[in-house]
Write an enzyme that holds these catalytic residues in place. Structure first.
Site, PDB file in Angstrom:
ATOM      1  N   SER A   8       0.840  -1.195   0.000  1.00 57.65           N
ATOM      2  CA  SER A   8       0.000   0.000   0.000  1.00 57.65           C
ATOM      3  C   SER A   8       0.874   1.244   0.000  1.00 57.65           C
ATOM      4  CB  SER A   8      -0.903   0.023   1.233  1.00 57.65           C
ATOM      5  OG  SER A   8      -1.541   1.281   1.300  1.00 57.65           O
ATOM      6  N   HIS A  33      -1.194  -1.165  -4.221  1.00 61.65           N
ATOM      7  CA  HIS A  33      -2.506  -0.776  -3.709  1.00 61.65           C
ATOM      8  C   HIS A  33      -2.504   0.742  -3.498  1.00 61.65           C
ATOM      9  CE1 HIS A  33      -6.251  -1.721  -1.500  1.00 61.65           C
ATOM     10  NE2 HIS A  33      -5.903  -0.727  -0.702  1.00 61.65           N
ATOM     11  N   ASP A  35      -4.659   3.985  -2.220  1.00 60.02           N
ATOM     12  CA  ASP A  35      -5.789   4.365  -1.366  1.00 60.02           C
ATOM     13  C   ASP A  35      -6.218   5.808  -1.631  1.00 60.02           C
ATOM     14  OD1 ASP A  35      -6.286   2.030   0.281  1.00 60.02           O
ATOM     15  OD2 ASP A  35      -4.301   2.384   1.136  1.00 60.02           O
ATOM     16  N   MET A  37      -8.822   8.712  -0.761  1.00 58.82           N
ATOM     17  CA  MET A  37      -9.763   9.094   0.315  1.00 58.82           C
ATOM     18  C   MET A  37     -10.193  10.541   0.127  1.00 58.82           C
ATOM     19  SD  MET A  37      -7.813   7.508   3.617  1.00 58.82           S
ATOM     20  CE  MET A  37      -6.869   5.986   3.535  1.00 58.82           C
ATOM     21  N   HIS A  66      -8.220   1.675  -4.632  1.00 57.41           N
ATOM     22  CA  HIS A  66      -9.254   1.501  -3.601  1.00 57.41           C
ATOM     23  C   HIS A  66      -9.876   2.861  -3.318  1.00 57.41           C
ATOM     24  CE1 HIS A  66      -9.956   0.328   0.931  1.00 57.41           C
ATOM     25  NE2 HIS A  66     -11.091   0.513   0.285  1.00 57.41           N
ATOM     26  N   MET A  68     -12.081   5.182  -1.383  1.00 61.20           N
ATOM     27  CA  MET A  68     -12.822   5.400  -0.137  1.00 61.20           C
ATOM     28  C   MET A  68     -13.438   6.787  -0.241  1.00 61.20           C
ATOM     29  SD  MET A  68     -10.017   3.657   2.357  1.00 61.20           S
ATOM     30  CE  MET A  68      -8.776   3.737   1.078  1.00 61.20           C
ATOM     31  N   MET A 137     -12.126  -5.387   4.374  1.00 62.37           N
ATOM     32  CA  MET A 137     -11.392  -4.473   5.261  1.00 62.37           C
ATOM     33  C   MET A 137     -11.246  -5.114   6.644  1.00 62.37           C
ATOM     34  SD  MET A 137     -10.745  -1.738   3.448  1.00 62.37           S
ATOM     35  CE  MET A 137      -9.965  -0.890   4.806  1.00 62.37           C
ATOM     36  N   ASP A 177      -7.408  -6.011   3.625  1.00 68.17           N
ATOM     37  CA  ASP A 177      -6.776  -4.690   3.730  1.00 68.17           C
ATOM     38  C   ASP A 177      -6.856  -4.135   5.146  1.00 68.17           C
ATOM     39  OD1 ASP A 177      -5.689  -2.258   3.051  1.00 68.17           O
ATOM     40  OD2 ASP A 177      -7.441  -1.535   1.939  1.00 68.17           O
ATOM     41  N   GLY A 179      -3.960  -3.564   8.744  1.00 65.93           N
ATOM     42  CA  GLY A 179      -3.383  -4.213   9.913  1.00 65.93           C
ATOM     43  C   GLY A 179      -2.686  -5.528   9.627  1.00 65.93           C
ATOM     44  N   GLY A 199       0.783  -2.118   4.235  1.00 66.66           N
ATOM     45  CA  GLY A 199       1.318  -0.753   4.187  1.00 66.66           C
ATOM     46  C   GLY A 199       2.436  -0.579   5.183  1.00 66.66           C
ATOM     47  N   SER A 200       2.069  -0.192   6.408  1.00 64.85           N
ATOM     48  CA  SER A 200       3.086   0.079   7.425  1.00 64.85           C
ATOM     49  C   SER A 200       3.910  -1.164   7.767  1.00 64.85           C
ATOM     50  CB  SER A 200       2.425   0.647   8.681  1.00 64.85           C
ATOM     51  OG  SER A 200       1.365  -0.179   9.090  1.00 64.85           O
TER      52      SER A 200
HETATM   53  C1  DX5 Z   1      -6.824   1.831   5.179  1.00 63.44           C
HETATM   54  C2  DX5 Z   1      -6.275   1.544   3.794  1.00 63.44           C
HETATM   55  C3  DX5 Z   1      -5.202   0.527   3.764  1.00 63.44           C
HETATM   56  C4  DX5 Z   1      -3.947   0.920   4.455  1.00 63.44           C
HETATM   57  C5  DX5 Z   1      -3.342  -0.306   5.056  1.00 63.44           C
HETATM   58  O1  DX5 Z   1      -7.937   2.653   5.057  1.00 63.44           O
HETATM   59  O2  DX5 Z   1      -7.292   1.129   2.925  1.00 63.44           O
HETATM   60  O3  DX5 Z   1      -4.905   0.129   2.421  1.00 63.44           O
HETATM   61  O4  DX5 Z   1      -3.008   1.519   3.614  1.00 63.44           O
HETATM   62  O5  DX5 Z   1      -2.280   0.088   5.827  1.00 63.44           O
HETATM   63  P1  DX5 Z   1      -1.705  -0.815   6.989  1.00 63.44           P
HETATM   64  O6  DX5 Z   1      -1.098  -2.014   6.319  1.00 63.44           O
HETATM   65  O7  DX5 Z   1      -0.663   0.069   7.611  1.00 63.44           O
HETATM   66  O8  DX5 Z   1      -2.822  -1.159   7.897  1.00 63.44           O
HETATM   67 ZN    ZN Z   2      -6.861   0.190   0.908  1.00 63.63          ZN
END
Ligand code: DX5
Ligand code: ZN
Length: 219
Positions: A8, A33, A35, A37, A66, A68, A137, A177, A179, A199-200
């Protein structure tokens, strides 16, 4: 089943985005990926088609985008023109899901539906014949770095089983997606899903290439 990680870019460093895309490509990523928003559907802003278009110029990897955002259909063509390969919108945000999925398909890219942690996978059953991608999610959408919601594991397994029951498991990619990291990824893959979005748990590692390898090969 082959394990696939979709890094991500939300956790990438946008001041050196090319480098951060190249490093996960070297590590073996086949998709990214993205994101998007809008500050309405979720309490956070990221970016829209303009930045996606710039990302498109930096990579040939599959871009799973994705959304949002509220009123997603107003922006489908912009994101498709910008270079999305799979366009995913939220079940909770669409006013006409079938029409929206059909529109994305008519533009010759893959369509996906995302569901929040509190939304049942059963709402997706009537769209299985058109869906290419289901995004489950495992955190409330809006931010990277949140804690994995354990209760969503059952939904992952049930979504996999629902697709098997409807004879569409091979046609549909199931992604998870939020955590996902070294401590949670094994139990996510054990549910039978295809793609983990990380992501993180990837970009915050000191050695991203090594972390990608650890995530793919965790026992
Ligand atoms: C959250 C995003 C995820 C996010 C995941 O709203 O849709 O794609 O980047 O990040 P981690 O892996 O850090 O939870
Ligand atoms: Zn996402």
């Amino acid at each position: 089943m082959k394990r696939i990680i979709s890094p991500s870019l939300l956790s990438a460093d946008f001041s050196k985005l090319k480098e951060d895309i190249d490093i996960v490509t070297t590590a073996g990523a086949e998709r990214l990926h993205i994101d998007c928003m809008d500050g309405h559907f979720v309490p956070n802003f990221t970016f829209g088609p303009f930045i996606l278009k710039a990302i498109r110029k930096l990579t040939n990897l599959h871009l799973e985008t994705h959304l949002m955002i509220e009123n997603p259909s107003n922006y489908f063509d912009d994101f498709i023109d910008a270079g999305a390969d799979t366009l995913i919108f939220h079940y909770e945000a669409s006013k006409n899901i079938r029409k929206d999925l059909e529109h994305i398909k008519s533009r010759k890219i893959k369509c996906g539906l995302a569901i929040k942690p509190e939304t049942s996978h059963e709402v997706l059953e009537k769209y299985l014949n058109i869906l290419d991608y289901i995004l489950i999610m495992s955190v409330s959408p809006g931010f990277g770095g949140q804690g994995f919601i354990e209760q969503t594991l059952l939904k992952m397994k049930s979504t996999h089983e629902m697709c098997v029951k409807n004879n569409c498991r091979d046609k549909i990619t199931i992604g998870v997606d939020g955590g996902v990291n070294l401590s949670t990824i094994k139990k996510v893959y054990d549910t039978g899903i295809d793609v983990t979005i990380v992501g993180s748990g990837l970009y915050k590692a000191d050695d991203v290439i090594n972390r990608f390898d650890e995530l793919i090969n965790c026992e």
